[in-house]
Design an enzyme around this catalytic site. Sequence first.
Site, PDB file in Angstrom:
ATOM      1  CB  SER A  13     -90.242  -5.689  12.401  1.00 37.28           C
ATOM      2  OG  SER A  13     -89.890  -4.448  12.973  1.00 37.28           O
ATOM      3  CE  LYS A  48     -87.875  -6.158   7.357  1.00 34.33           C
ATOM      4  NZ  LYS A  48     -86.945  -5.642   8.382  1.00 34.33           N
ATOM      5  CG  HIS A  96     -66.730 -12.183  -8.645  1.00 36.66           C
ATOM      6  ND1 HIS A  96     -65.557 -12.103  -7.935  1.00 36.66           N
ATOM      7  CD2 HIS A  96     -66.421 -12.861  -9.794  1.00 36.66           C
ATOM      8  CE1 HIS A  96     -64.581 -12.677  -8.611  1.00 36.66           C
ATOM      9  NE2 HIS A  96     -65.074 -13.150  -9.738  1.00 36.66           N
ATOM     10  CD  GLU A 123     -81.484 -12.346   9.473  1.00 36.35           C
ATOM     11  OE1 GLU A 123     -81.701 -12.057  10.672  1.00 36.35           O
ATOM     12  OE2 GLU A 123     -81.932 -11.684   8.525  1.00 36.35           O
TER      13      GLU A 123
END
Length: 458
Positions: A274, A280, A153, A287
């Site tokens: 970024s 970043k 979980h 992704e």
Amino acid sequence: MWGGRFAAGPAAIMQQINASIGVDKRLYAEDIQGSLAHAAMLVAQGIISETDGAAIAKGLHQVKAEIEAGNFEFKTALEDIHMNVEQRLKDLIGEPAGRLHTARSRNDQVATDFKLWVRRACDEVAGETRALVAALIDRAEAEAATVMPGYTHLQPAQPVTFGHHLLAYVEMLGRDLGRLGDARKRLNESPLGSAALAGTTFPIDRQMTAQALGFDRPAANSLDAVSDRDFALEYLAALSILAVHLSRLAEEIVIWMSEGFRFIRLSDAFTTGSSIMPQKKNPDAAELVRAKAGEVIGLMVQLLIILKGLALTYGKDMQDDKAPTFAATDTVLLSLAAMTGMVRDLTPNRERMRDACERGFLTATDLADWLVRALGMPFREAHHVTGSLVKLAEDQGKGLADLGLAQMQAIEPRITDAVYAVLSIENSVAARKSEGGTAPERVREAAAAARVRFLGDR
């Protein structure tokens, strides 16, 4: 190209919707391979002369050379790869080119070409999958004793090793290899010689062409042979499951890279920045792999819907079977390459993983197991006692190992100081020596066994 049946050419829009050369030109090598086998068989059976057969073979090799050199003009008016190759062959050798299509239809021709392509794609995807398996095994062996939290979980559950975690993906990919192998085995029947749908009146030798093209046998039923696309569906199903596995690993990489975890680092090679936030460093490669699973699944569904309502045998709908198959293959090959690169590139933050094991009471199960072994307590009672000790530790802002013996004995008087040995993270991991368990010695054994099972190493 339709001879005497049609008095006029197609409307422009008909030509546009009917042509597939922009997609199926990728089948050129398979189309020429199938034509060479067919021509050799026609000669062997005395259906065409040796002279014509030799001219056809020479011309086909020249056509292939022109395509591979980039000197071939693909013509939309000729619709598809089959007619483009045949017309160019006619330009090169004249009348003998017209004999190549004896005892053959574009229906069995395209089915044969497509099977040859998917068979080769199965091998290519399997090869790239093995490259990822090798990267994961290498990394698992290096991190066989690196402890980290295992999750259910997405909540801390029990300590495991990073190597054990990575080997879980090796098992998934191993099943993917099995599915690709099964799909390849099942597709390996030759449609060639089924002609349009009913076979042919010519005395062909289908065993000869099947053997020449590396098929196990000719397809048994001519109707099925020209209309079957199960092989593409099964292949796309295997790719879809593989893409899901890649997506799951990609998701973990994204999580492990996040500030809340910081379990791994990726270099600049597989991250981006970024446009507005200079601090970043985003795991964009992971992704994108995660996203591409949806594309592959969608392409499989596309082909399912194309086929779901088709009566036997061939319908022009089936012309659209290749685009999703080609696209899914390209996407999976790219995803595999990216994932292999990331696994090779990542640097584990062992200290951070170890620190995370101190939160979430990960050795609670070890405590319950100790109560069963040392005190003869039924597991359900041990579970209850352990839950009480966890609550006590949580209320005091401590770990289980930080509770004093007197505090533990206030809940269960029979507890002794021997309990502290099982509350160590390293001892917890090392104690899980059951087959398939996370103990470092088992991880090393499993990695060695996986090399044999999936990579053929001895």
